[in-house]
Design a protein around this motif. Sequence first.
Motif, PDB file in Angstrom:
ATOM      1  N   MET A 407       0.828  -1.201   0.000  1.00  0.00           N
ATOM      2  CA  MET A 407       0.000   0.000   0.000  1.00  0.00           C
ATOM      3  C   MET A 407       0.868   1.258   0.000  1.00  0.00           C
ATOM      4  N   ALA A 408       1.950   1.252   0.792  1.00  0.00           N
ATOM      5  CA  ALA A 408       2.817   2.426   0.858  1.00  0.00           C
ATOM      6  C   ALA A 408       3.497   2.674  -0.488  1.00  0.00           C
ATOM      7  N   ILE A 416      -0.242   5.198   3.210  1.00  0.00           N
ATOM      8  CA  ILE A 416       0.083   5.229   4.648  1.00  0.00           C
ATOM      9  C   ILE A 416      -1.187   5.434   5.466  1.00  0.00           C
ATOM     10  N   PHE A 417      -2.082   6.317   4.974  1.00  0.00           N
ATOM     11  CA  PHE A 417      -3.368   6.477   5.655  1.00  0.00           C
ATOM     12  C   PHE A 417      -4.114   5.146   5.729  1.00  0.00           C
ATOM     13  N   MET A 454      -8.116  -8.641   2.771  1.00  0.00           N
ATOM     14  CA  MET A 454      -9.324  -8.036   2.197  1.00  0.00           C
ATOM     15  C   MET A 454      -9.530  -6.595   2.646  1.00  0.00           C
ATOM     16  N   ALA A 455      -8.904  -6.227   3.779  1.00  0.00           N
ATOM     17  CA  ALA A 455      -9.178  -4.915   4.382  1.00  0.00           C
ATOM     18  C   ALA A 455      -8.802  -3.772   3.454  1.00  0.00           C
ATOM     19  N   VAL A 456      -7.718  -3.949   2.680  1.00  0.00           N
ATOM     20  CA  VAL A 456      -7.268  -2.868   1.807  1.00  0.00           C
ATOM     21  C   VAL A 456      -8.017  -2.866   0.478  1.00  0.00           C
ATOM     22  N   ASP A 457      -8.853  -3.874   0.257  1.00  0.00           N
ATOM     23  CA  ASP A 457      -9.573  -3.966  -1.001  1.00  0.00           C
ATOM     24  C   ASP A 457     -10.433  -2.732  -1.238  1.00  0.00           C
ATOM     25  N   ALA A 458     -11.141  -2.307  -0.176  1.00  0.00           N
ATOM     26  CA  ALA A 458     -12.004  -1.133  -0.297  1.00  0.00           C
ATOM     27  C   ALA A 458     -11.177   0.120  -0.584  1.00  0.00           C
ATOM     28  N   ASN A 459     -10.026   0.236   0.111  1.00  0.00           N
ATOM     29  CA  ASN A 459      -9.177   1.402  -0.132  1.00  0.00           C
ATOM     30  C   ASN A 459      -8.604   1.405  -1.546  1.00  0.00           C
ATOM     31  N   VAL A 460      -8.258   0.234  -2.055  1.00  0.00           N
ATOM     32  CA  VAL A 460      -7.756   0.144  -3.431  1.00  0.00           C
ATOM     33  C   VAL A 460      -8.813   0.641  -4.414  1.00  0.00           C
ATOM     34  N   THR A 535     -10.304   6.160   7.044  1.00  0.00           N
ATOM     35  CA  THR A 535      -9.360   6.638   6.024  1.00  0.00           C
ATOM     36  C   THR A 535      -9.811   7.984   5.461  1.00  0.00           C
ATOM     37  N   ARG A 536     -11.103   8.103   5.200  1.00  0.00           N
ATOM     38  CA  ARG A 536     -11.624   9.359   4.661  1.00  0.00           C
ATOM     39  C   ARG A 536     -11.416  10.516   5.632  1.00  0.00           C
ATOM     40  N   LEU A 537     -11.648  10.249   6.923  1.00  0.00           N
ATOM     41  CA  LEU A 537     -11.465  11.302   7.911  1.00  0.00           C
ATOM     42  C   LEU A 537     -10.006  11.756   7.959  1.00  0.00           C
ATOM     43  N   MET A 538      -9.058  10.794   7.888  1.00  0.00           N
ATOM     44  CA  MET A 538      -7.647  11.180   7.909  1.00  0.00           C
ATOM     45  C   MET A 538      -7.280  11.993   6.673  1.00  0.00           C
ATOM     46  N   ILE A 539      -7.811  11.603   5.508  1.00  0.00           N
ATOM     47  CA  ILE A 539      -7.531  12.346   4.275  1.00  0.00           C
ATOM     48  C   ILE A 539      -8.111  13.756   4.350  1.00  0.00           C
TER      49      ILE A 539
END
Length: 553
Positions: A407-408, A416-417, A454-460, A535-539
């Motif tokens: 991801m990084a 990173i987020f 699977m957790a990063v699937d949504a972020n991808v 993730t959205r809140l951090m962005i």
Amino acid sequence: MLQIDLWKRVLIWLVCVTGLLLALPNGFYTRVEQANDAAAEIIAKGETPERLEIAGQWPDYLPSSLVNLGLDLRGGAHLLAEVQVEDVYAARMDALWPEVRDVLRPERATVGSFRRQQAPEGEIRLKISKPEGMARALELVRGLASPITSLTGAGANDIEVSGADDIITVQLSEAEKLASNDRTVRQSLEIIRRRIDEVGTREPTIQRQGADRILIQVPGIGSASELKALIGTTAQLTFNPVVGRGSDPDASAGVGNKVVPSIDEPGTYYTIEAAPVVTGEELVDAQPSFDQNGRPAVNFRFNTSGARKFGDYTAENIGAPFAIVLDDEVISAPVIQSHIPGGSGIITGNFTIEESTNLAILLRAGALPAGLDFLEERTIGPELGQDSIDAGKIATVVAFVAVLVFMALSYGLFGIFANVALILNVALIFGFLSLIGATLTLPGIAGIVLTVGMAVDANVLIFERIREELKAGRGPAKAIDEGYSKALSAILDANITTFITAVILFAMGSGPVRGFAITLGMGILTSVFTAIFVTRLMIVMWFERRRPKAIEV
């Protein structure tokens, strides 16, 4: 466009902090476990300096719930037992015989004298001397029948009574046998659970399998034989009138009687009436103690019904021996010296302190209604459990690090987020498992490893959508907002279908399959939460602070 209300921000971070706090005790597993055990002992047995010191290892103001380790991680014993449901039929008939006898006695002028005959187990056969009174005898005995209360046997009676020539036969109806089988297994399940809970084991798995089998898995116990010794005894305590005494185990007992050995006097056999005066089912308490000579014994106390029957019998039979029988062995057969009101007494014998303590536990938990036949038994050593934990840790760490690096490298700062959200995601899973007291098994670890992937699937999906919006000429704020909006439907579709699969696995599976389903289902919920909200809140917070003119994803 990139605005999140203050109350939503506070709620999101509050959920994350709560998850971290609930997961925290699992990072200090041994210390928290010892503190919890000491706190439980203080409640049960009182305070001692040693217990207070151990209980103080973990602060009271922090959560102390842990994710329980399953049999394959902690080690322990596994048993598969078959309940001998047929044992109950004979006991039911023996208990019914005094009622049959009492209902026919006033009608001797009509039915004549009667005597119980030899019959297969689970049946009563009696012969009357006046066959012409058969109709009246059948009417009286059928009057003892009760309607079956189960759904499968609605409208039927519990016994069937038939007559031929001068013989009356009484047996359980087929509907009652089915209902009795179900009751017997349910009672056995509950009594096994009580017996295991008495010795303080952690999170045992005790569940029904099929029509007449029970699966028992107890983490942390020494061996399968130790577990069998705890639950394998029926602990059927009865108080029976003594008919005779001798040294011949094959002596003729007579109809309605049986010959049982004596524990205290090897080589001695008592002939007792099969129908007991009082049974262990009417006990309300049993505690280890000592008799007047300082030898280990067990004090017992009956409920109101048992106390009345016990008191009436002792009042009417002073000078007669009275056998205390445990699992068809006479513990002792004292002579009744006087009327014993109040329904309490003491069981003496050649006990050790440990034996008297175990007997009290078994009697308090209640008697198993039927014997158990152990079809399968396994002992899993703690070292094998530790190997499983180590293998699970390695698999989780490798998957975790690989995902973080990917991801990084792929998405830079946004990656990173996503990695921070992934760490929070795992913490939320462990926090939830600790909150509900779930048991973690090796398949459960597999579910967590799968969740990490699977957790990063949504972020991808979100980040790729943002890239497309940037290529289309959208500004940074608009691209981020559109990326989240347009990826949402795909994220929900993919995760809802997987969550439905987890629900089906939990509903249809058992044991390890359920463990996998719980961690998978919980992982899906936390993954969606962290991807869409955290993730959205951090962005958004980063964007509000930096206000970049252009972004790279």
